[in-house]
Design a protein around this motif. Sequence first.
Motif, short mmCIF file in Angstrom:
data_model
loop_
_atom_site.label_atom_id
_atom_site.label_comp_id
_atom_site.label_asym_id
_atom_site.label_seq_id
_atom_site.Cartn_x
_atom_site.Cartn_y
_atom_site.Cartn_z
N ARG A 145 -23.31 52.63 -47.63
CA ARG A 145 -23.31 52.87 -45.95
C ARG A 145 -21.64 52.45 -45.89
NH1 ARG A 145 -28.17 50.74 -46.33
NH2 ARG A 145 -27.45 48.69 -45.99
N PRO A 146 -20.50 53.01 -46.08
CA PRO A 146 -19.35 52.68 -45.95
C PRO A 146 -18.90 52.07 -44.68
CG PRO A 146 -19.21 54.82 -47.06
CD PRO A 146 -20.75 54.28 -46.73
N THR A 147 -19.71 51.97 -43.41
CA THR A 147 -19.38 51.45 -42.29
C THR A 147 -19.73 50.15 -42.36
OG1 THR A 147 -21.33 52.45 -41.43
CG2 THR A 147 -19.33 53.74 -41.07
N GLU A 148 -20.48 49.67 -43.15
CA GLU A 148 -20.92 48.36 -43.15
C GLU A 148 -20.13 47.37 -43.82
OE1 GLU A 148 -24.93 45.85 -45.36
OE2 GLU A 148 -24.93 47.92 -44.72
N VAL A 149 -19.92 46.53 -43.28
CA VAL A 149 -19.01 45.24 -43.99
C VAL A 149 -19.80 44.31 -44.44
CG1 VAL A 149 -17.03 43.67 -43.48
CG2 VAL A 149 -17.06 45.73 -42.62
N VAL A 150 -19.80 44.01 -45.90
CA VAL A 150 -20.75 43.01 -46.52
C VAL A 150 -20.35 41.60 -46.16
CG1 VAL A 150 -21.62 42.32 -48.64
CG2 VAL A 150 -21.15 44.80 -48.22
N GLY A 151 -18.92 41.47 -46.23
CA GLY A 151 -18.41 40.00 -46.03
C GLY A 151 -16.81 40.16 -45.81
N HIS A 152 -16.26 39.20 -45.55
CA HIS A 152 -14.70 39.08 -45.27
C HIS A 152 -14.62 37.81 -46.73
CE1 HIS A 152 -15.61 40.84 -41.55
NE2 HIS A 152 -14.45 41.15 -41.71
N VAL A 153 -13.06 38.27 -47.40
CA VAL A 153 -12.90 37.46 -48.48
C VAL A 153 -11.27 36.83 -48.18
CG1 VAL A 153 -12.34 37.33 -50.85
CG2 VAL A 153 -14.21 38.52 -49.90
N GLU A 154 -10.89 35.70 -48.60
CA GLU A 154 -9.52 35.39 -48.24
C GLU A 154 -8.42 35.93 -49.37
OE1 GLU A 154 -6.99 31.32 -48.40
OE2 GLU A 154 -9.25 31.08 -48.53
N ASP A 155 -7.55 36.55 -48.77
CA ASP A 155 -6.54 37.02 -49.44
C ASP A 155 -5.39 36.13 -49.55
OD1 ASP A 155 -4.63 38.82 -50.72
OD2 ASP A 155 -4.50 40.34 -49.07
N GLN A 156 -5.51 35.28 -50.78
CA GLN A 156 -4.86 34.11 -51.09
C GLN A 156 -3.44 34.47 -51.44
OE1 GLN A 156 -7.37 32.36 -54.09
NE2 GLN A 156 -8.10 31.00 -52.65
N SER A 157 -2.45 33.49 -50.82
CA SER A 157 -0.92 33.58 -51.26
C SER A 157 -0.44 33.31 -52.59
CB SER A 157 -0.25 32.65 -50.04
OG SER A 157 -0.54 31.17 -50.30
N LEU A 158 0.44 33.59 -53.14
CA LEU A 158 0.82 33.02 -54.40
C LEU A 158 1.24 31.30 -54.11
CD1 LEU A 158 3.53 35.91 -55.17
CD2 LEU A 158 1.24 35.59 -55.75
N GLU A 159 1.43 30.86 -53.31
CA GLU A 159 1.52 29.40 -53.10
C GLU A 159 0.23 28.78 -53.27
OE1 GLU A 159 4.96 31.30 -51.36
OE2 GLU A 159 2.89 31.52 -50.94
N GLU A 160 -0.86 29.43 -52.64
CA GLU A 160 -2.22 28.92 -52.95
C GLU A 160 -2.53 28.97 -54.22
OE1 GLU A 160 -4.47 29.24 -48.87
OE2 GLU A 160 -3.45 31.33 -49.92
N ILE A 161 -2.16 29.77 -55.30
CA ILE A 161 -2.77 30.32 -56.54
C ILE A 161 -1.92 29.10 -57.31
CG2 ILE A 161 -2.32 31.88 -58.36
CD1 ILE A 161 -4.49 32.63 -56.18
N ALA A 162 -0.48 28.85 -56.93
CA ALA A 162 0.15 28.03 -57.82
C ALA A 162 -0.47 26.49 -57.52
CB ALA A 162 1.41 27.77 -57.29
N GLU A 163 -1.07 26.27 -56.45
CA GLU A 163 -1.97 25.12 -56.08
C GLU A 163 -3.14 25.03 -56.88
OE1 GLU A 163 -2.55 24.86 -51.89
OE2 GLU A 163 -0.30 24.49 -51.30
N ILE A 164 -3.92 26.09 -57.03
CA ILE A 164 -5.07 26.30 -58.00
C ILE A 164 -4.80 25.83 -59.38
CG2 ILE A 164 -6.87 27.84 -58.52
CD1 ILE A 164 -6.77 29.29 -55.89
N VAL A 165 -3.78 26.57 -59.66
CA VAL A 165 -3.43 26.27 -61.21
C VAL A 165 -3.07 24.80 -61.31
CG1 VAL A 165 -1.67 26.88 -63.07
CG2 VAL A 165 -2.59 28.60 -61.63
N ALA A 166 -2.39 24.18 -60.58
CA ALA A 166 -2.00 22.80 -60.85
C ALA A 166 -3.37 21.93 -60.50
CB ALA A 166 -1.13 22.48 -59.62
N ARG A 167 -4.21 22.22 -59.83
CA ARG A 167 -5.55 21.61 -59.89
C ARG A 167 -6.19 21.70 -60.92
NH1 ARG A 167 -7.13 23.22 -55.06
NH2 ARG A 167 -8.40 24.88 -55.61
N ALA A 168 -6.34 23.13 -61.69
CA ALA A 168 -7.24 23.17 -62.83
C ALA A 168 -6.36 22.53 -63.85
CB ALA A 168 -7.08 24.62 -62.92
N LYS A 169 -5.11 22.51 -63.93
CA LYS A 169 -4.18 21.52 -65.13
C LYS A 169 -4.80 20.32 -65.01
CE LYS A 169 0.24 21.11 -67.15
NZ LYS A 169 -0.33 21.15 -68.40
N ARG A 170 -4.72 19.58 -63.64
CA ARG A 170 -5.06 18.11 -63.67
C ARG A 170 -6.50 17.69 -63.98
NH1 ARG A 170 -2.13 19.18 -58.68
NH2 ARG A 170 -4.34 18.88 -57.72
#
Length: 468
Positions: free
Chosen positions: A17-42
């Motif tokens: 049912r393409p008119t139904e929205v299942v949910g909303h998901v964050e479209d993360q920034s490249l800066e946030e990805i860098a923070e995630i990588v740093a957190r995973a490395k630590r």
Amino acid sequence: MTQMKTRTTFQSINPARPTEVVGHVEDQSLEEIAEIVARAKRAQLRWSKLPSPERGMYLHRAADQLQLQLEDISITMTKEMGKTLAEAKGETARGVAILRYFAGEGMREIGQVIPSTDADAVMYTTRCPLGVIGAITPWNFPVAIPLWKIAPALAYGNTVILKPAEETSVTAQKVIACFQEAQFPEGVVNLATGQGSEIGKALVEHPHVSAITFTGSNLVGKQIGHSALERGAKYQLEMGGKNPVIVTKNADLDVAVEATISGGLKSTGQKCTATSRVIVEEDVYDDFKEKLLNAVEKITVGDGLKANTWMGPLATKAQFQNVLEAIDKGKKEGATLLTGGNRVSSLDGYFVEPTVFETVDHSMSLAQEEIFGPVLALFRVAGIKEAIELANDSIYGLSASIFTTNIQEMLTFTSDMQAGLIRVNAESAGVELQAPFGGMKNSSSHSREQGRAAIEFFTSVKTVFVKG
């Protein structure tokens, strides 16, 4: 007053049912990805120092949480991806089993003692984690595929960043929440959401991501392989398939028909191991075709949440259009359409009728190109030798199956078939979690996932020489 940064999101749509929205998901920034990588490395150093049985206990707790959330996650998967609820429940239950299997890896050996030429020395091998693992996964198995990458990576002491397909990111959020509920240390299991062309690319190119494990298209997989190779990162690619089933004159035709339909049309044909080429010995071709068409015409197509639905929609509008274009191309190239071939006009979603072609020349797109939809192509052959030659005539080599009661045909097939997964008297689309999985030729990077084979990718061997 400091102004809060506005977070951008994208919608997940129900393909039934393409008119139904299942949910909303964050479209993360490249800066946030860098923070995630740093957190995973630590987090990785602390995680790798835990005794492996203790890491296994964390995985058992994650399995408990996934089991508790099985119904909710399965319903979300069906809404988000389109597969039937029964299939979604089966996949989620498999995810529980995957977590428990790799929890047990914490109690298994990781090396061996090797005789030394020095009588006063001891020499042995052990295995070391790679570091931060980037897992880039597709929409067709949004629970099982992420978990068969995440679970071994964690068991062997790595930390993980999951980049799921945008189309199934709501399901991915719920899976990752199970690790949070299991109280994994911060930074050990991470989720990165957004466009693959940006977020996935950032993970592949980040110098602190030690390895990339990817399942998806050949085009993207090869790009990932090149990028990882350039910076010396380890990579694992599981890509496409054009999987054949051979039906000989010695086959039980009823069993072969049932398995061909299950292997080719369940999940609306959206499996990398799905049957797409059906190669039938001429002595039984007409009988097999009649039985197959009778069975296909009984298939109920509809919303995967409805109990009587056997086949759901295609997962996305783009996939829906791609499959219809592939069917139209098959017609234009001269193949004979036996049944199906159209969108289901009575339904609003991305539904396509189960489709069967014959008189397909093996140079046609129907024989060579992965469609990833509910489309089967029939081929008539004189015997087993021609059947195997035809089956091997592909750039892919992921899975293949044969139906026969003749032992010599079984042995010839298992010996000569160029595929990573060989199945006899069973559908092509069956993968067991405790066995190695991967393809030959253009279907993979020739590494293997799942089972004990997973340790080969997610660790490095260290040889230790100790002299007193």
